[in-house]
Write an enzyme that holds these catalytic residues in place. Structure first.
Site, short mmCIF file in Angstrom:
data_model
loop_
_atom_site.label_atom_id
_atom_site.label_comp_id
_atom_site.label_asym_id
_atom_site.label_seq_id
_atom_site.Cartn_x
_atom_site.Cartn_y
_atom_site.Cartn_z
N ALA A 66 -2.13 -3.26 0.42
CA ALA A 66 -2.55 -2.86 -1.05
C ALA A 66 -2.93 -1.55 -1.39
O ALA A 66 -3.05 -0.82 -0.21
CB ALA A 66 -3.79 -3.80 -1.32
N GLY A 105 -1.39 -6.03 2.79
CA GLY A 105 -0.79 -6.81 1.52
C GLY A 105 0.84 -6.82 1.67
O GLY A 105 1.67 -7.65 1.27
N GLU A 108 1.80 -9.63 3.70
CA GLU A 108 1.62 -10.90 3.07
C GLU A 108 2.56 -10.91 2.09
O GLU A 108 2.94 -12.11 1.84
CB GLU A 108 0.06 -10.68 2.32
N GLU A 128 -6.87 -5.26 7.77
CA GLU A 128 -7.61 -5.06 6.80
C GLU A 128 -8.92 -5.11 7.54
O GLU A 128 -10.02 -4.38 7.09
CB GLU A 128 -7.81 -6.22 5.97
N1 T1G Z 1 -3.22 2.72 -0.13
C1 T1G Z 1 -3.34 3.88 -0.54
N2 T1G Z 1 -2.85 5.27 0.24
C2 T1G Z 1 -2.57 4.96 1.44
C3 T1G Z 1 -2.52 3.73 2.09
C4 T1G Z 1 -2.69 2.47 1.29
N3 T1G Z 1 -2.91 1.19 1.76
N4 T1G Z 1 -2.12 3.76 3.36
C5 T1G Z 1 -1.93 5.30 3.57
N5 T1G Z 1 -2.17 6.03 2.35
C6 T1G Z 1 -2.16 7.32 2.26
C7 T1G Z 1 -3.03 8.17 3.18
O1 T1G Z 1 -4.38 8.15 2.58
C8 T1G Z 1 -2.30 9.36 3.00
O2 T1G Z 1 -2.69 10.25 1.79
C9 T1G Z 1 -0.83 9.11 3.25
O3 T1G Z 1 -0.81 7.85 2.57
C10 T1G Z 1 -0.14 8.97 4.53
O4 T1G Z 1 -1.13 8.25 5.24
C11 T1G Z 1 -4.81 -7.64 -0.19
C12 T1G Z 1 -6.85 -5.90 0.91
C13 T1G Z 1 0.58 3.21 6.85
C14 T1G Z 1 0.17 3.43 9.28
O5 T1G Z 1 -4.77 -0.81 6.05
O6 T1G Z 1 -2.74 2.60 8.37
O7 T1G Z 1 -3.89 -4.53 2.04
O8 T1G Z 1 -3.98 12.14 3.02
O9 T1G Z 1 -1.85 9.77 6.85
O10 T1G Z 1 -0.27 8.42 10.01
O11 T1G Z 1 -4.92 -8.10 1.93
O12 T1G Z 1 -1.45 5.23 6.82
O13 T1G Z 1 -1.44 12.26 2.55
O14 T1G Z 1 -3.19 12.02 0.66
O15 T1G Z 1 -2.24 7.40 7.45
O16 T1G Z 1 1.83 8.07 9.08
C15 T1G Z 1 -4.12 -2.58 4.22
C16 T1G Z 1 -3.34 1.68 5.88
C17 T1G Z 1 -4.65 -2.13 3.01
C18 T1G Z 1 -2.90 0.33 6.08
C19 T1G Z 1 0.98 5.55 8.20
N6 T1G Z 1 -3.21 -1.64 4.96
N7 T1G Z 1 -2.53 2.90 6.16
O17 T1G Z 1 0.32 6.32 8.76
O18 T1G Z 1 0.13 8.40 7.50
S1 T1G Z 1 -5.85 -3.38 2.53
C20 T1G Z 1 -3.75 -0.80 5.64
C21 T1G Z 1 -2.41 3.32 7.48
C22 T1G Z 1 -4.76 -4.78 1.91
C23 T1G Z 1 -4.64 -6.87 1.05
C24 T1G Z 1 -5.52 -5.96 1.86
C25 T1G Z 1 -1.28 4.36 7.67
C26 T1G Z 1 0.10 4.12 7.94
P1 T1G Z 1 -2.67 11.74 1.97
P2 T1G Z 1 -1.27 8.68 7.07
P3 T1G Z 1 0.51 7.96 8.90
#
Ligand code: T1G
Length: 693
Positions: A66, A105, A108, A128
């Site tokens: 998400a 998400g 999912e 999450e």
């Molecule tokens: N939403 C918004 N921005 C995101 C994002 C996300 N989910 N994931 C990454 N970014 C932005 C991050 O802030 C950065 O921005 C850029 O992308 C690159 O990220 C309903 C509730 C995917 C493994 O927890 O683990 O789904 O600093 O530097 O090292 O159940 O990002 O460049 O401006 O980390 O290559 C669940 C979170 C969400 C994954 C890539 N998903 N992301 O790593 O790059 S909750 C996560 C990561 C959800 C549902 C629920 C990592 C990555 P900027 P980065 P990276």
């Protein structure tokens, strides 16, 4: 066909529709992406020529979750449930084509597709829990139905990214397709599904694995017990466990309702707010306002380490772990042999946990060269000095390095307290001098304070930050001052802890308050672990502090079985009547009125002194932003992520309350204690550290 919206595109390849998403950086499920999927699905299903649909992403990854930036804002349609329904209830098979990381998400959504294919390098996970949340779009109900409750428990509570091949074995991935032809592989698979008239496999209908676990609560009881220590203080892991229990014990839709209720509770709670703050803080910390991302860096192909002691050895392992050869210099052969021996032992210990093979150990040891000859460092690209904390000795070493090491190399010090600018006066190239402050054990602790000297050049800073990322550290750029950021704040806290010993508190009272607050241990237990005789010289000891008296009585900490605490054979600690008497004697001499000090006061004086010191650090420009200070304390001192760090915690309590309490405690905070003008200003303006630009 063609563009569905700005981020979604629909094409038809024969009788296969390909719905591709392109929303950099990670195809997060923003409102745009959600709309693109729902509308793209509608068009593909309505197109009579289409027999199956492939959902694929452009860029570096499949949907990575998400859009976290949308949390806490009013929800916009379509919802994630609308997206999932448009896929799961489609009358034509939908195949998810996965590359990069299908997370949260994103996984999912993929679990709502009828089939999933992936390239070998792809990974999937439900991380999450790291955001203080749980998968809130059906993941907790669908995942256990496809991989079984045991693996689902592991995945939702660890948040780990699991490889596609393993998930193929577990049945989540239906086919591994060629690494360089995901699209072709997915279309071929979709054609096979049509040709073999395979059913619309809806994961929500797969009940065998959950039913098989029904009536076996031991699975969950054992899991909770085995992870109690790791999950201590965090709400999200327990909530995740409850959702998997619901998946096992309830019909799908009832389980979904439990998931939604627990998700909403976490989403609106302070822990998730804190952990989401930490998520973005961990990404902000790498951004240096005056060192742009395109600043040239120095290639680091060979590293030199001076000192094979605990720090030198641990530091060396970081570079050998990523294939960079390291030359370690010591003064004496036995010290060198001992140092290399400790490194080998540390590596061999990792073979027991299966983290490394013996072959890995040998490869790493081959990258380490020991020598007694400083000249051997002449062609290093980076030299890190990790010898004991004495300014004259450090300047002497840097003076020698200046003559030996090639021009253009970085000369770094692992000092944790000395003035880096003073050290840099020993060389003719201070612009190549920087501090690389590792934390013990340096091969384990994730934090690195990169200390910017007055003359450190931008390419040297950029190289150090980049290198930190390469060796798996999280680095914060800090300025030169006694204790930099982490230890300076630690010192502010220890002043309060030691002061309260003179007012009636005992070490175990203070440690308990800080432990219950969520840190792994309190200051006195930490001192016993590190050794009370660090920096203590018997001949010069005057018994003028509690610590000196303890050392004089050979109570030097865990290693002598006694320090502030007494320790049994298993090193379990218990309050010590000996220490209690020593402290009472000191307190009596101090003339301070003795009183029962509440847990609230202990925490407020310790935490608010830290917050105040953090504000001073910001005023002096020693840290770039408040969240960097939080990153330092979370990754270097065990501050719990669910409290966001000292500065975030200050915002949570309210800076006006912090200032009011500091004023209320007044002289108890110490004769030299001063409230930071920045803290006063923010408090007066009703502002937070997070509002600072
Ligand atoms: N939403 C918004 N921005 C995101 C994002 C996300 N989910 N994931 C990454 N970014 C932005 C991050 O802030 C950065 O921005 C850029 O992308 C690159 O990220 C309903 C509730 C995917 C493994 O927890 O683990 O789904 O600093 O530097 O090292 O159940 O990002 O460049 O401006 O980390 O290559 C669940 C979170 C969400 C994954 C890539 N998903 N992301 O790593 O790059 S909750 C996560 C990561 C959800 C549902 C629920 C990592 C990555 P900027 P980065 P990276």
């Amino acid at each position: 066909m063609g563009a569905v919206n700005a981020v979604a595109n629909l094409t038809v390849d024969g009788d296969i529709a390909v719905l591709s998403l392109n929303s950099p950086p990670v195809n997060a499920l923003s409102q745009q992406v959600r709309s693109g999927i729902v509308e793209g699905m509608r068009q593909a299903v309505a197109n009579s020529a289409v027999k199956a649909i492939v959902l694929i992403c452009e860029g570096r990854t499949f949907i990575a979750g998400a859009d976290i930036t949308e949390f806490g804002k009013p929800p916009l349609a379509p919802s994630l449930a609308d997206v999932e329904d448009s896929i799961e209830s489609a009358s034509k098979p939908v195949v998810a084509a996965i590359h990069g990381t299908a997370l949260g998400g994103g996984l999912e959504v993929a679990l709502c597709c009828h089939y999933r294919v992936a390239v070998p390098s792809a990974k999937c996970g439900l991380p999450e829990v790291h955001l203080g949340l749980l998968p809130g779009a059906g993941g907790t109900q669908r995942l256990p139905r496809i991989v079984g409750p045991e693996q689902a428990l592991e995945m939702v509570t660890s948040g780990k990214h699991v490889g596609a091949k393993d998930l193929h074995g577990a049945g989540l991935i239906d086919e591994i397709v060629p690494e360089n032809d995901l699209r072709g592989g997915a279309i071929a698979f979709a054609k096979k599904v049509i040709a073999e008239k395979r059913p619309l496999k809806r994961v929500r209908d797969l009940n065998d694995k959950v039913v098989a676990a029904r009536g076996k609560p031991q699975l969950f009881a054992d899991f909770r017990k085995a992870n109690a220590r790791k999950f201590r203080g965090f709400l999200a892991p327990e909530y995740n466990i409850r959702t998997i229990e619901a998946a096992v014990n309830l019909p799908f839709d009832e389980g979904l309702a439990v998931e939604h209720q627990l998700f909403t509770e976490l989403l609106n709670g302070i822990q998730s707010q804190a952990q989401r703050y930490v998520f973005f803080a961990e990404r902000q910390v790498w951004k240096i306002p005056d060192v742009p991302e395109d600043t040239p860096t120095i290639p680091i192909k060979k590293v030199g380490i001076i000192g094979a002691g605990t720090m030198g050895g641990g530091i060396s392992m970081n570079f050998a772990n990523v294939g960079i050869p390291v030359t370690i210099v010591e003064m004496k052969q036995d010290a060198l042999d001992r140092g290399l021996g400790v490194i080998r032992k540390n590596y061999e210990r990792s073979t027991k946990s299966g983290k490394l093979s013996m072959d890995d150990v040998e490869k790493r040891m081959q990258l380490l060269t020991g020598t007694l000859n400083l000249e051997a460092l002449a062609d290093c690209d980076l030299v890190i000095e990790a010898i004991f904390e004495n300014m004259d000795v450090k300047k002497d070493v840097f003076g020698k390095l200046d003559k030996i090491v090639k021009q253009g190399a970085i000369l770094a010090s692992n000092t944790s307290a000395l003035d880096l600018n003073e050290i840099a006066t020993a060389v003719k190239r201070p612009e190549f001098v920087i501090g690389l402050h590792f934390f013990s054990p340096a091969n384990v602790m994730r934090l690195l304070e990169v200390v910017r000297g007055a003359k450190s050049a931008k390419p040297v800073i950029a190289t150090s930050m980049q290198l930190a990322k390469k060796i798996g550290k999280i680095a914060a750029l800090v300025g030169v001052c006694p204790g930099f950021v982490g230890n300076r704040i630690l010192y502010a806290r220890s002043l309060q802890a030691n002061a309260m010993l003179m007012e009636g508190a005992m070490p175990w009272d203070i440690d308990k308050a800080i432990y219950d607050f969520g840190l792994p241990m309190g200051p006195f237990a930490m001192s016993d672990l590190a050794g009370l005789d660090l920096g203590w010289i018997k001949e010069k000891s005057t018994g003028s502090t509690i610590r000196e008296v303890l050392c004089e009585k050979d109570r030097r900490g865990q290693k002598t079985g006694a320090g502030f605490y007494d320790y049994d054979e298993q090193r379990a600690s218990r309050p010590s009547p000996v220490t209690e008497q020593i402290i009472k004697d000191f307190a009596a001499k101090s003339g301070n009125p003795q009183r029962k000090i509440s847990e609230a006061e202990i925490l407020e004086r310790c935490n608010y002194a830290m917050i105040n010191e953090g504000a001073k650090i910001l005023e002096e420009g020693i840290a770039i932003r408040p969240s960097d200070i939080d990153i330092v304390w979370i990754n270097g001192y065990g501050w719990p992520a669910y409290r966001g760090g000292p500065m975030f915690y200050g915002d949570t309590v309210g800076l006006a309350n912090v200032v009011a309490k500091l004023k209320e405690y007044g002289p108890r905070m110490g004769a030299d204690f001063k409230i930071s003008p920045l803290l006063e200003k923010l408090a007066a303006a009703g502002k937070r550290f997070q509002d600072m630009k």
